[in-house]
Design a protein around this motif. Structure first.
Motif, short mmCIF file in Angstrom:
data_model
loop_
_atom_site.label_atom_id
_atom_site.label_comp_id
_atom_site.label_asym_id
_atom_site.label_seq_id
_atom_site.Cartn_x
_atom_site.Cartn_y
_atom_site.Cartn_z
N ILE A 44 9.03 8.07 3.50
CA ILE A 44 7.53 7.73 3.86
C ILE A 44 7.50 7.86 5.33
CG2 ILE A 44 5.75 5.87 3.97
CD1 ILE A 44 6.84 5.14 1.08
N SER A 48 4.93 10.61 6.51
CA SER A 48 3.75 10.13 7.05
C SER A 48 3.64 9.68 8.43
CB SER A 48 3.19 9.31 6.03
OG SER A 48 3.88 7.95 6.46
N PHE A 55 1.66 2.47 5.00
CA PHE A 55 1.19 3.60 3.99
C PHE A 55 0.60 3.17 2.73
CE2 PHE A 55 2.45 6.71 0.47
CZ PHE A 55 1.92 7.95 1.15
N PHE A 56 1.38 2.25 2.05
CA PHE A 56 1.03 1.56 0.80
C PHE A 56 -0.60 1.03 0.95
CE2 PHE A 56 0.24 -1.63 -2.31
CZ PHE A 56 0.65 -0.93 -3.41
N THR A 57 -0.97 0.31 2.16
CA THR A 57 -2.14 -0.46 2.28
C THR A 57 -3.24 0.70 2.38
OG1 THR A 57 -1.32 -2.20 3.23
CG2 THR A 57 -3.47 -1.80 3.93
N ASP A 58 -3.09 1.86 3.14
CA ASP A 58 -3.91 2.72 3.27
C ASP A 58 -3.95 3.70 2.42
OD1 ASP A 58 -4.14 1.79 5.90
OD2 ASP A 58 -3.25 3.28 6.96
N GLU A 59 -3.09 4.30 1.49
CA GLU A 59 -3.06 5.09 0.66
C GLU A 59 -3.12 4.95 -0.83
OE1 GLU A 59 -3.58 8.45 1.46
OE2 GLU A 59 -3.32 8.07 3.86
N ILE A 60 -2.83 3.58 -1.05
CA ILE A 60 -2.81 3.06 -2.34
C ILE A 60 -3.81 1.80 -2.63
CG2 ILE A 60 -1.38 2.38 -4.30
CD1 ILE A 60 0.89 4.05 -3.01
N ALA A 61 -3.08 0.82 -1.90
CA ALA A 61 -4.21 -0.44 -2.10
C ALA A 61 -5.43 -0.36 -1.94
CB ALA A 61 -3.34 -1.27 -1.42
N HIS A 63 -7.50 2.30 -1.98
CA HIS A 63 -8.26 2.93 -2.94
C HIS A 63 -8.52 2.37 -4.36
CE1 HIS A 63 -8.35 6.37 -0.21
NE2 HIS A 63 -7.09 6.31 0.04
N LEU A 64 -7.32 1.57 -4.64
CA LEU A 64 -7.45 0.95 -6.00
C LEU A 64 -7.96 -0.52 -5.98
CD1 LEU A 64 -4.03 2.13 -7.21
CD2 LEU A 64 -6.35 3.02 -7.70
N LEU A 66 -6.31 -3.17 -4.42
CA LEU A 66 -5.45 -3.90 -4.71
C LEU A 66 -5.04 -5.21 -3.76
CD1 LEU A 66 -2.57 -1.50 -5.92
CD2 LEU A 66 -4.04 -2.73 -7.29
#
Length: 107
Positions: A44, A48, A55-61, A63-64, A66
């Motif tokens: 990662i 990135s 990365f998890f905060t910006d790209e996944i959490a 958007h969902l 979370l």
């Protein structure tokens, strides 16, 4: 590996990168749960330029929607249950931030 290096991102990633396979590639497979975070996290970071938590905060959490963290912000610690190791009991919520790998600290 000394504990202070095992808890630091760069020495741990470098140690894993220097490892040789324990068998001929393609003939077997394996996984070590204690190294998975550094292995995935380093991919990662290299791809990135971000920490795994960012990365998890910006790209996944985000958007969902979370409510999930990799590297818990200090203001969220009161929401978490205490984890204890036995023999001897260690309260993991009291681990000093400076011994937590930099990439896993609050973002």
């Amino acid at each position: 590996m000394p504990l202070n290096e095992a808890l630091a991102w760069r020495p741990m990633a470098a140690a894993l990168a220097a490892r040789h396979p324990l068998w001929t590639p393609g003939t077997a497979h394996g996984h070590h749960s204690r190294a998975g975070g550094w292995l995935v996290g380093e991919v990662i970071r290299r791809v990135s330029g971000q920490t795994p938590g960012r990365f998890f905060t910006d790209e996944i959490a985000a958007h969902l929607g979370l409510d999930f963290f990799i590297g818990l912000p200090a203001d969220q610690r009161g929401r978490v249950s205490r984890m204890m190791y036995q023999r001897p009991a260690v309260d993991l919520t009291t681990v000093p931030a400076e011994v937590v790998p930099e990439e896993l600290r609050e973002q």
